[in-house]
Each structure stands twice: as structure tokens, then as C-alpha cells.
Motif scaffolding. Structure first.
Motif, PDB file in Angstrom:
ATOM      1  N   VAL A 268     -54.730  51.172  18.067  1.00  0.00           N
ATOM      2  CA  VAL A 268     -55.967  50.390  17.877  1.00  0.00           C
ATOM      3  C   VAL A 268     -55.916  49.122  18.690  1.00  0.00           C
ATOM      4  O   VAL A 268     -56.895  48.729  19.333  1.00  0.00           O
ATOM      5  CB  VAL A 268     -56.163  50.083  16.368  1.00  0.00           C
ATOM      6  N   MET A 269     -54.761  48.483  18.723  1.00  0.00           N
ATOM      7  CA  MET A 269     -54.617  47.248  19.484  1.00  0.00           C
ATOM      8  C   MET A 269     -54.786  47.534  20.996  1.00  0.00           C
ATOM      9  O   MET A 269     -55.383  46.736  21.717  1.00  0.00           O
ATOM     10  CB  MET A 269     -53.256  46.618  19.209  1.00  0.00           C
ATOM     11  N   THR A 270     -54.216  48.644  21.452  1.00  0.00           N
ATOM     12  CA  THR A 270     -54.314  48.995  22.878  1.00  0.00           C
ATOM     13  C   THR A 270     -55.770  49.231  23.255  1.00  0.00           C
ATOM     14  O   THR A 270     -56.233  48.786  24.318  1.00  0.00           O
ATOM     15  CB  THR A 270     -53.468  50.241  23.175  1.00  0.00           C
ATOM     16  N   VAL A 271     -56.491  49.925  22.445  1.00  0.00           N
ATOM     17  CA  VAL A 271     -57.902  50.224  22.727  1.00  0.00           C
ATOM     18  C   VAL A 271     -58.696  48.938  22.756  1.00  0.00           C
ATOM     19  O   VAL A 271     -59.546  48.721  23.637  1.00  0.00           O
ATOM     20  CB  VAL A 271     -58.453  51.199  21.696  1.00  0.00           C
ATOM     21  N   GLN A 272     -58.441  48.068  21.826  1.00  0.00           N
ATOM     22  CA  GLN A 272     -59.170  46.799  21.812  1.00  0.00           C
ATOM     23  C   GLN A 272     -58.865  45.954  23.047  1.00  0.00           C
ATOM     24  O   GLN A 272     -59.743  45.330  23.613  1.00  0.00           O
ATOM     25  CB  GLN A 272     -58.820  46.018  20.516  1.00  0.00           C
ATOM     26  N   THR A 273     -57.583  45.941  23.472  1.00  0.00           N
ATOM     27  CA  THR A 273     -57.208  45.144  24.644  1.00  0.00           C
ATOM     28  C   THR A 273     -57.884  45.705  25.912  1.00  0.00           C
ATOM     29  O   THR A 273     -58.380  44.958  26.758  1.00  0.00           O
ATOM     30  CB  THR A 273     -55.683  45.157  24.822  1.00  0.00           C
ATOM     31  N   ALA A 274     -57.908  47.020  26.073  1.00  0.00           N
ATOM     32  CA  ALA A 274     -58.549  47.636  27.237  1.00  0.00           C
ATOM     33  C   ALA A 274     -60.039  47.359  27.251  1.00  0.00           C
ATOM     34  O   ALA A 274     -60.638  47.116  28.295  1.00  0.00           O
ATOM     35  CB  ALA A 274     -58.278  49.142  27.222  1.00  0.00           C
TER      36      ALA A 274
END
Length: 277
Positions: A268-274
Motif C-alpha cells: 500500500v505504501m509503495t502504491v501511494q508513493t508511486a
């Protein structure tokens, strides 16, 4: 022909009337109730001391009649032998006393009036006898009613009859009764206290039985509450055991679930950062 010294017939009647109206003696004291022969003598002396104005007042009808005796609403009690004998004795004594106040004795007390107005004196004597007899009878009935003489004499009759019956039942060979005044103090005290103590003992026994019944009912309620508490406790212990088993089962997969949760958070964090870039 009548002499000059003799007064006329009308003057003689006026003189007789003045002699009747003139008080001769002081008013007599009220006569006491007759109980013995002395009362008859007192009645004679009372008649001797009566005055002419008192006699004339006796002749006049009273405007206020004597009040009737109070009526007893209770059922009349039949007098027994002793009560009937007492009433007969009073009646005979009163009659004997009133017979002493006869015309001859009354005329001897008032010779002048007896000689000049015998009818008036006889009327006064008869009225005095009637009033005294009525007054004595009312007083006697009032005393008999207030003191409950007939009822108590009837109770005495019952006690005497009961004693005679017991004496006959005991027979001649029975031991003679012991006089109460010869008994020791402890026996007399016990005889007086035993009925009271027996009554108190019966009351205490009744209270004890009521208390025991109340205690038994309370004990049953306590037992029922204890059974209910034990059932609730058993249910709680069962729930705790189920929770412990569930914890043991979850302990085996808790690490895997934690790793999966952390991996999901990283994704979830990776998706938000991208998306931010």
C-alpha cells in the motif's frame, strides 16, 4: 247559745289553718336507708320532728317527677337462690321498717294535726311511706346493678356446687384438703407463678417455631442461590477454557498473519508513493 268567750265557727277554722301553717319544729334531717331495726326507730324520730310546712309541701304534687332508672340493655340475669334470698330479705326488711310508720305512730308524733286534720295527716303519712319505699327500692336496684351482685352470687353458687360435686366424687376415704394458709411460701409462690410461666412458655415456644420455620425458608433460598452461583461459575470457566483453546490455535498462525499484514502495508505504501510522483 254560744258564749262571748267562744269564737265563731269561721274564726275557729281560720285558727286551725294558721296552726297548720305555723312551723312548730325545725325541718328534720333526711332519713337514712333502713338496714336494721334501728332504721325503724330513726324513721319514728324523723316523723316526730317533721313540721307542718314540710307536710304541706309533701301534699303538693311535684312538678319535676323522679327520673326513671337507667335501662339495662344487657339480657336480664336470672337470680339464683342466694340472690333471690337477698332480694326477699331486703323487701321484708323494708316492709317491716315502713310498717313502723303507721297512722297511729304518725298521729302520736303530731297530736294536734291528728285531732284537727286527720285526713291531711293520713295523706302525708301514706305519701311518705310510698316515697321512702320507692327511693329505697331504686337505690337497692342501682347497687345491685353497679356491683353485679346477682352475677357474682350466681358464680358463688357455681363454685359451691362444684366443691360439693368434687367432695362427693372424692368419697369419704380421700385425704382432707390442705388449708392454703398452712402451705409453705415456695408452694404458694409456685402456684401463683406457674400459670403465668406456662403462658409465657407457650408464647416463647410459638415464637421459636415461627423463627425455625423462617430460618428453614431462608436456608432453602440460600441453597438455591448457591446452586445458581455454581452454575454461573461453571459457565464462566467453560468460556475461559474455550478462549484458551482459541488462543492456542491462533498462536500457530499469528506469525504468518503478521507477516502477511506487514507485506500488505508495504504494498500500500509503495502504491501511494508511486502515485505521488
Amino acid at each position: 247559745m254560744p258564749s262571748k268567750q267562744d269564737p265563731p265557727h269561721g274564726a275557729q277554722q281560720q285558727q286551725d289553718t294558721e296552726m297548720l301553717d305555723t312551723p312548730q319544729l325545725p325541718p328534720p334531717p333526711p332519713p337514712p336507708p333502713p338496714q336494721t331495726e334501728t332504721a325503724s326507730g330513726q324513721a319514728d324520730s324523723t316523723g316526730a320532728s317533721a313540721s307542718a310546712p314540710e307536710q304541706q309541701r309533701e301534699q303538693e304534687p311535684s312538678s319535676d317527677p323522679d327520673p326513671p332508672p337507667p335501662q339495662d340493655t344487657a339480657a336480664p340475669i336470672t337470680p339464683g337462690p342466694r340472690a333471690a334470698r337477698l332480694q326477699a330479705l331486703f323487701a321484708s326488711t323494708a316492709k317491716h321498717t315502713l310498717d313502723k310508720i303507721n297512722r297511729d305512730n304518725f298521729a302520736a308524733c303530731f297530736p294536734t294535726i291528728a285531732a284537727r286534720a286527720p285526713g291531711t295527716l293520713e295523706f302525708v303519712q301514706r305519701q311518705m311511706v310510698e316515697r321512702l319505699g320507692g327511693l329505697w327500692n331504686r337505690e337497692f336496684e342501682t347497687i345491685m346493678s353497679n356491683r353485679q351482685v346477682v352475677a357474682r352470687l350466681n358464680e358463688l353458687e357455681g363454685l359451691v356446687g362444684d366443691a360439693a360435686r368434687r367432695r362427693l366424687e372424692a368419697g369419704d376415704g380421700a385425704a382432707p384438703p390442705v388449708a392454703p394458709h398452712t402451705l409453705p411460701a415456695e408452694t404458694i409462690l409456685s402456684a401463683h407463678l406457674n400459670p403465668h410461666l406456662a403462658h409465657q412458655r407457650s408464647q416463647l415456644n410459638a415464637k421459636l417455631q415461627n423463627t425455625q420455620a423462617s430460618n428453614a425458608k431462608l436456608w432453602e433460598e440460600i441453597q438455591a442461590q448457591r446452586s445458581e452461583m455454581e452454575a454461573l461459575l461453571a459457565g464462566v470457566e467453560k468460556i475461559l477454557r474455550d478462549m484458551d483453546g482459541a488462543n492456542v490455535l491462533l498462536g500457530e498462525v499469528v506469525e504468518e498473519l503478521a507477516e502477511e499484514t506487514r507485506g500488505a502495508e508495504r504494498d500500500v505504501m509503495t502504491v501511494q508513493t508511486a502515485g505521488t510522483r
